[in-house]
Structure formats: structure tokens, C-alpha cells
Design a protein around this motif. Sequence first.
Motif, short mmCIF file in Angstrom:
data_model
loop_
_atom_site.label_atom_id
_atom_site.label_comp_id
_atom_site.label_asym_id
_atom_site.label_seq_id
_atom_site.Cartn_x
_atom_site.Cartn_y
_atom_site.Cartn_z
N ASP A 171 0.83 -1.20 0.00
CA ASP A 171 0.00 0.00 0.00
C ASP A 171 0.87 1.26 0.00
O ASP A 171 0.60 2.23 -0.72
N GLU A 172 1.97 1.23 0.78
CA GLU A 172 2.88 2.37 0.84
C GLU A 172 3.54 2.62 -0.52
O GLU A 172 3.81 3.76 -0.89
N LEU A 173 3.79 1.54 -1.25
CA LEU A 173 4.46 1.65 -2.56
C LEU A 173 3.45 1.79 -3.70
O LEU A 173 3.85 1.82 -4.88
N HIS A 174 2.16 1.84 -3.36
CA HIS A 174 1.09 1.98 -4.36
C HIS A 174 1.12 0.84 -5.37
O HIS A 174 1.03 1.06 -6.58
N ILE A 175 1.26 -0.37 -4.85
CA ILE A 175 1.27 -1.57 -5.69
C ILE A 175 0.01 -2.39 -5.38
O ILE A 175 -0.28 -2.66 -4.22
N GLU A 176 -0.67 -2.79 -6.42
CA GLU A 176 -1.86 -3.61 -6.23
C GLU A 176 -1.47 -4.98 -5.69
O GLU A 176 -0.47 -5.57 -6.12
N PRO A 177 -2.24 -5.53 -4.73
CA PRO A 177 -1.90 -6.83 -4.12
C PRO A 177 -1.72 -7.97 -5.12
O PRO A 177 -0.93 -8.88 -4.90
#
Length: 205
Positions: free
Chosen positions: A184-190
Amino acid sequence: KRLKVLLVTRVEREHFGGVQLSTLVMARGLQSAGHDVYVMCNSDHTFVDEFSKEGFTVVPAPLKLNVASLFTDIGILRRVVAERQIDIVHFQYASSVFMSPFCRDTSKSATVRTVWTCRGIRKGAYWIMGPFANRFVDVVIGNCRQERDKLIERGVSSHKVAFAYNPPAIGIPESTTKDVQLLDELHIEPATTVIGTASRLSPER
């Protein structure tokens, strides 16, 4: 046969990374296989204590990147090879390879063999190191297939070049579950595939 192996490495605060960790892991492996391990390195870094703690004989040397240091280092190398009856001298970084012609210039060190592991050097340096290693080093090891091929292209005989990946110095985690908060901090989708690499922080990386 129980061998006496001298690993030559240089520790720099600003370039501490895979070379030093690989040297430590290699030293451990050689020692566990029953060989005597000596490590020639500069002694002005706390990492050097790791070699001593694990029972390796540390040979202090300046190992600076200048001509004056090179002459001092050659003298230390000659003495250790002769006095300790070293069987193999394994150079861990490029500039140390210039000491290789001086490993067997005494009757006591006539049978010593030299090895250089190349983990990538500056582009123009290959044209110097390739022919030099081809003449004065017994075995050249690239740390991957591409590095081996690059060495051959730049003058090292294919008969004396091999490749071996760096020994793993970082443990592989048992769990590979993704850290949801970090994603979430890196703005990456799970659901996104994430690939990571461990490396020192330097411009070429």
C-alpha cells in the motif's frame, strides 16, 4: 587434498557489497570442506572482524588503488605465499589481479595457482584485464554466463574461463507472503507480481 587458499579482497565503506559477502561465504565453504583459508584484506573496516571471528587467518595489507600500495601489497603477497606455502591465490576484485605474476617467482611458490572472479568491471577495463588475465591467471570465473562470454570476447581464452554464480549470502525467507501494508505504501496492487533484487546502492546498480 587439503589446500591452503588465500582470498584477496578489498573492503570499502562506500562500496561494501556482494564481493565482500561472497568472499566471506566462500571462506566458510572452503573451511567446512577442510581447507585452510587465509584472507588478505585492508584492516580498516569492521567487517574484517568477521573473518577473524570465524577462524580465518587475516593478512592485513593496504590494498589501495595506487602504485605505492601495489608495491607494498606485492611484497606482502610474496611473503605470505612463500611462508604459508599457499596452493591457490583467489583474487576477488580486478585491480588485485596485477599482483598475479608475482605469486610464483620464488622456488617455494612454484606450484601456486591463481584464480580471478570477475563480477563486472568498467567497460574499457576489459580490453586491459582480458589479455593480462589470459597470460597471468590460471582460471578466470565470471559470476554469470554473460560475464563469462564478455571475458572471452575481450581476449581471455575460452579454455580457462568458467562461470559460477555468487554464493548466496542472504537467507531465503521461508514465507513469501506479501506485506499488504508495504504494498500500500508503494502503491502496488496486491495481485501484482513483485520481483526484488538485493544489491549495494551505487550508480551502476
